[in-house]
Design a protein around this motif. Structure first.
Motif, short mmCIF file in Angstrom:
data_model
loop_
_atom_site.label_atom_id
_atom_site.label_comp_id
_atom_site.label_asym_id
_atom_site.label_seq_id
_atom_site.Cartn_x
_atom_site.Cartn_y
_atom_site.Cartn_z
N ARG A 1 45.98 33.29 33.06
CA ARG A 1 45.19 34.06 32.23
C ARG A 1 44.05 33.59 31.69
O ARG A 1 42.97 34.39 31.58
N SER A 2 43.76 32.32 31.28
CA SER A 2 42.53 31.93 30.57
C SER A 2 41.36 32.01 31.78
O SER A 2 40.37 32.61 31.47
N GLN A 3 41.75 31.88 33.15
CA GLN A 3 40.63 31.90 34.10
C GLN A 3 40.34 33.25 34.21
O GLN A 3 39.04 33.84 34.40
N ILE A 4 41.30 34.33 34.11
CA ILE A 4 40.83 35.74 34.01
C ILE A 4 39.93 35.98 32.91
O ILE A 4 38.96 36.94 33.07
N ALA A 5 40.25 35.41 31.84
CA ALA A 5 39.32 35.82 30.61
C ALA A 5 38.05 35.23 30.79
O ALA A 5 37.05 35.91 30.46
N LYS A 6 37.94 34.17 31.42
CA LYS A 6 36.53 33.39 31.85
C LYS A 6 35.86 34.29 32.83
O LYS A 6 34.63 34.76 32.66
N PHE A 7 36.47 34.69 33.66
CA PHE A 7 35.89 35.67 34.74
C PHE A 7 35.51 36.70 34.18
O PHE A 7 34.21 37.31 34.29
N GLU A 8 36.16 37.68 33.44
CA GLU A 8 35.72 38.72 32.44
C GLU A 8 34.54 38.62 31.79
O GLU A 8 33.71 39.53 31.29
N LEU A 9 34.29 37.20 30.87
CA LEU A 9 33.29 36.95 30.11
C LEU A 9 31.96 36.52 30.82
O LEU A 9 31.02 36.21 30.31
N GLY A 10 32.26 36.10 32.10
CA GLY A 10 31.08 35.73 32.92
C GLY A 10 31.03 34.24 32.74
O GLY A 10 29.80 33.74 33.03
N LYS A 11 31.91 33.50 32.27
CA LYS A 11 32.04 32.03 31.86
C LYS A 11 32.35 31.40 33.13
O LYS A 11 32.35 30.08 33.10
N ALA A 12 32.77 31.67 34.05
CA ALA A 12 33.26 31.22 35.25
C ALA A 12 33.21 32.19 36.46
O ALA A 12 33.40 33.32 36.23
N ASN A 13 33.09 31.27 37.58
CA ASN A 13 33.20 31.78 38.86
C ASN A 13 34.41 31.83 39.61
O ASN A 13 35.04 30.74 39.75
N PRO A 14 34.88 32.96 40.28
CA PRO A 14 36.41 32.56 40.93
C PRO A 14 35.96 31.84 42.28
O PRO A 14 35.19 32.08 42.79
N THR A 15 37.12 31.32 42.65
CA THR A 15 37.25 30.45 43.94
C THR A 15 37.51 31.85 44.83
O THR A 15 37.94 32.85 44.50
N LEU A 16 37.17 31.67 46.29
CA LEU A 16 37.58 32.95 47.32
C LEU A 16 39.00 33.16 47.21
O LEU A 16 39.40 34.19 47.12
N ASP A 17 39.88 32.06 47.00
CA ASP A 17 41.19 32.19 46.88
C ASP A 17 41.53 33.09 45.68
O ASP A 17 42.49 34.04 45.80
N SER A 18 41.22 32.81 44.48
CA SER A 18 41.41 33.53 43.22
C SER A 18 40.92 35.02 43.53
O SER A 18 41.65 35.89 42.96
N LEU A 19 39.95 35.10 44.02
CA LEU A 19 39.11 36.47 44.15
C LEU A 19 40.30 37.23 45.16
O LEU A 19 40.46 38.54 44.73
N VAL A 20 40.50 36.77 46.14
CA VAL A 20 41.45 37.28 47.25
C VAL A 20 42.81 37.77 46.32
O VAL A 20 43.27 38.93 46.48
N ASP A 21 43.37 36.87 45.71
CA ASP A 21 44.70 37.11 44.93
C ASP A 21 44.31 38.10 43.86
O ASP A 21 45.33 38.92 43.90
N ILE A 22 43.16 38.26 43.42
CA ILE A 22 43.15 39.03 42.13
C ILE A 22 42.82 40.59 43.19
O ILE A 22 43.35 41.63 42.50
N ALA A 23 42.14 40.67 43.88
CA ALA A 23 41.93 41.90 44.67
C ALA A 23 43.10 42.40 45.30
O ALA A 23 43.55 43.52 44.96
N PHE A 24 43.90 41.60 45.89
CA PHE A 24 45.45 41.95 46.20
C PHE A 24 46.24 42.38 45.23
O PHE A 24 46.85 43.62 45.31
N ALA A 25 46.22 41.96 44.10
CA ALA A 25 47.23 42.29 42.97
C ALA A 25 46.75 43.67 42.40
O ALA A 25 47.44 44.48 42.01
N LEU A 26 45.20 43.82 42.44
CA LEU A 26 44.78 45.26 41.88
C LEU A 26 44.83 46.28 42.88
O LEU A 26 44.50 47.40 42.69
N GLU A 27 45.07 45.79 44.19
CA GLU A 27 45.27 46.74 45.29
C GLU A 27 43.82 47.41 45.66
O GLU A 27 43.63 48.71 45.62
N VAL A 28 42.78 46.54 45.70
CA VAL A 28 41.48 46.97 45.82
C VAL A 28 40.86 46.05 47.10
O VAL A 28 41.46 44.74 47.25
#
Length: 77
Positions: A32-59
């Motif tokens: 969750r803290s990583q998601i918060a950092k992504f939304e604040l633009g304070k961190a960039n996702p790894t490709l794995d995280s990006l894929v996991d988030i897209a899959f979870a959001l169904e996008v």
């Protein structure tokens, strides 16, 4: 610039799905803290995280990062 687009799209799509950061973290297996950092633009996702988030959001990845759509369209054209 790409970080800002991603952070804005992530938050907008998450909110469209009526998910809290905690709920998205649970379904995506991304901290969750990583998601918060992504939304604040304070961190960039790894490709794995990006894929996991897209899959979870169904996008598609390009829904979270529109620059992928541009590259895909250029390659296809």
């Amino acid at each position: 610039m790409a970080e800002k687009i991603f952070s804005e799209r992530l938050r907008a799509i998450r909110e469209e799905r009526n998910l809290s950061q905690h709920e998205l973290a649970t379904v995506s297996n991304v901290n969750r803290s990583q998601i918060a950092k992504f939304e604040l633009g304070k961190a960039n996702p790894t490709l794995d995280s990006l894929v996991d988030i897209a899959f979870a959001l169904e996008v598609e990845l390009s829904d979270l990062m529109p620059m992928f759509r541009y590259r895909d369209e250029r390659a296809a054209g």
